[in-house]
Design a protein around this motif. Structure first.
Motif, PDB file in Angstrom:
ATOM      1  N   UNK A  40       0.807  -1.221   0.000  1.00  0.00           N
ATOM      2  CA  UNK A  40       0.000   0.000   0.000  1.00  0.00           C
ATOM      3  C   UNK A  40       0.839   1.270   0.000  1.00  0.00           C
ATOM      4  N   UNK A  41       2.107   1.184   0.373  1.00  0.00           N
ATOM      5  CA  UNK A  41       2.898   2.423   0.422  1.00  0.00           C
ATOM      6  C   UNK A  41       4.238   2.325  -0.313  1.00  0.00           C
ATOM      7  N   UNK A  42       5.127   1.448   0.130  1.00  0.00           N
ATOM      8  CA  UNK A  42       6.496   1.461  -0.395  1.00  0.00           C
ATOM      9  C   UNK A  42       6.565   1.150  -1.887  1.00  0.00           C
ATOM     10  N   UNK A  43       5.810   0.149  -2.350  1.00  0.00           N
ATOM     11  CA  UNK A  43       5.856  -0.198  -3.772  1.00  0.00           C
ATOM     12  C   UNK A  43       5.249   0.903  -4.638  1.00  0.00           C
ATOM     13  N   UNK A  50       6.309   5.414  -8.339  1.00  0.00           N
ATOM     14  CA  UNK A  50       6.210   6.837  -8.688  1.00  0.00           C
ATOM     15  C   UNK A  50       7.597   7.437  -8.944  1.00  0.00           C
ATOM     16  N   UNK A  51       8.542   7.109  -8.070  1.00  0.00           N
ATOM     17  CA  UNK A  51       9.895   7.646  -8.214  1.00  0.00           C
ATOM     18  C   UNK A  51      10.558   7.141  -9.498  1.00  0.00           C
ATOM     19  N   UNK A  52      10.385   5.858  -9.808  1.00  0.00           N
ATOM     20  CA  UNK A  52      10.949   5.325 -11.052  1.00  0.00           C
ATOM     21  C   UNK A  52      10.365   6.064 -12.261  1.00  0.00           C
ATOM     22  N   UNK A  53       9.063   6.308 -12.228  1.00  0.00           N
ATOM     23  CA  UNK A  53       8.433   6.980 -13.358  1.00  0.00           C
ATOM     24  C   UNK A  53       8.912   8.417 -13.491  1.00  0.00           C
ATOM     25  N   UNK A  54       9.086   9.103 -12.354  1.00  0.00           N
ATOM     26  CA  UNK A  54       9.601  10.475 -12.405  1.00  0.00           C
ATOM     27  C   UNK A  54      11.030  10.502 -12.965  1.00  0.00           C
ATOM     28  N   UNK A  55      11.770   9.427 -12.700  1.00  0.00           N
ATOM     29  CA  UNK A  55      13.163   9.349 -13.171  1.00  0.00           C
ATOM     30  C   UNK A  55      13.256   8.766 -14.584  1.00  0.00           C
TER      31      UNK A  55
END
Length: 254
Positions: free
Chosen positions: A97-100, A105-110
């Motif tokens: 529910x949170x970490x994945x 999101x971070x991978x997509x922003x990068x």
């Protein structure tokens, strides 16, 4: 007890600037990569989030803006982190529910296209809640008979999560020591998106799992109320959730 593995599994935990999946950022990530032969690889990395760490978050994990100002950004470590996760199953505490979703999101922003669909997810918190409903500190005390003195440090929480799962496997004879079955057991629902805003019903149809349309077929809602899709696209939802709604909407046009 040793984990029965057919491929590596990564235990990980994140510390972040806050709890908003669409706006907050990672400030620390800790990983334990467990190989099928039993080898364990441990890494902890602090990250410059490029935004302010909220006072509430700092009060929890004790990481300040000054602590991470000279650390690499997530974009700078994203590719090497993705390589470490590639080919692995993934485990954590409340990770589904949170970490994945946060990591996605971070991978997509990068601009790193990491395919989470190939991994099976073991959420140790869900196993704990089904067996002994409490939090990680209580789980660590209950299963390992030790006090988690550095709770909310990514490294301490990751180590504790790994130890708790090992103790759960020792304690519960009916708990399967196979990642595929553990992933199934540690899932509350069969999620369509990471956050569980959409879940599959028994007929493998996408069902909305929140708000005024909870329990309704997503296809029917999008067909009858097109404005609901626009609201999702403009709303404070993760890109992963929006992509799932978009796939359903595009399917309706066929």
């Amino acid at each position: 007890m040793k984990l029965s593995l057919k491929k590596p599994i990564i235990f990980f935990d994140l510390e972040t600037t806050g709890l908003n999946l669409t706006h907050d950022r990672i400030v620390e990530i800790s990983v334990i990569k467990v190989m099928p032969n039993g080898e364990e690889i441990r890494k902890t990395r602090r990250v410059n989030p490029e935004i302010h760490i909220s006072e509430e978050a700092t009060a929890t994990h004790h990481i300040t803006d000054d602590d991470v100002k000279n650390e690499p950004t997530f974009r700078q470590i994203a590719k090497s982190l993705a390589q470490m996760f590639t080919g692995c199953d993934i485990a954590g505490f409340n990770s589904n529910r949170f970490d994945i979703p946060m990591l996605d999101q971070e991978f997509q922003r990068a601009d790193v296209d990491f395919d989470f669909s190939k991994a099976r997810f073991v959420d140790v918190q869900t196993i704990f809640h089904k067996k002994e409903p409490r939090n990680l500190i209580a789980a660590y005390k209950f299963y390992c008979d030790k006090d988690l003195t550095q709770a909310h440090s990514a490294n301490a929480d990751t180590e504790a999560t790994y130890e708790v799962l090992m103790a759960q496997l020792d304690r519960y004879e009916d708990l399967p020591n196979e990642i595929e079955k553990l992933a199934e057991f540690s899932s509350q629902h069969k999620n369509v998106d990471f956050m569980g805003r959409l879940i599959y019903d028994e007929q493998n149809r996408e069902v909305i799992n929140f708000g005024k349309h909870k329990g309704k077929l997503a296809e029917e809602v999008l067909r009858v109320e097109p404005s609901f899709y626009d609201w999702i696209m403009k709303g404070d939802f993760t890109k992963n959730t929006k992509d799932c709604f978009t796939r359903i909407k595009l399917r309706l046009k066929k």
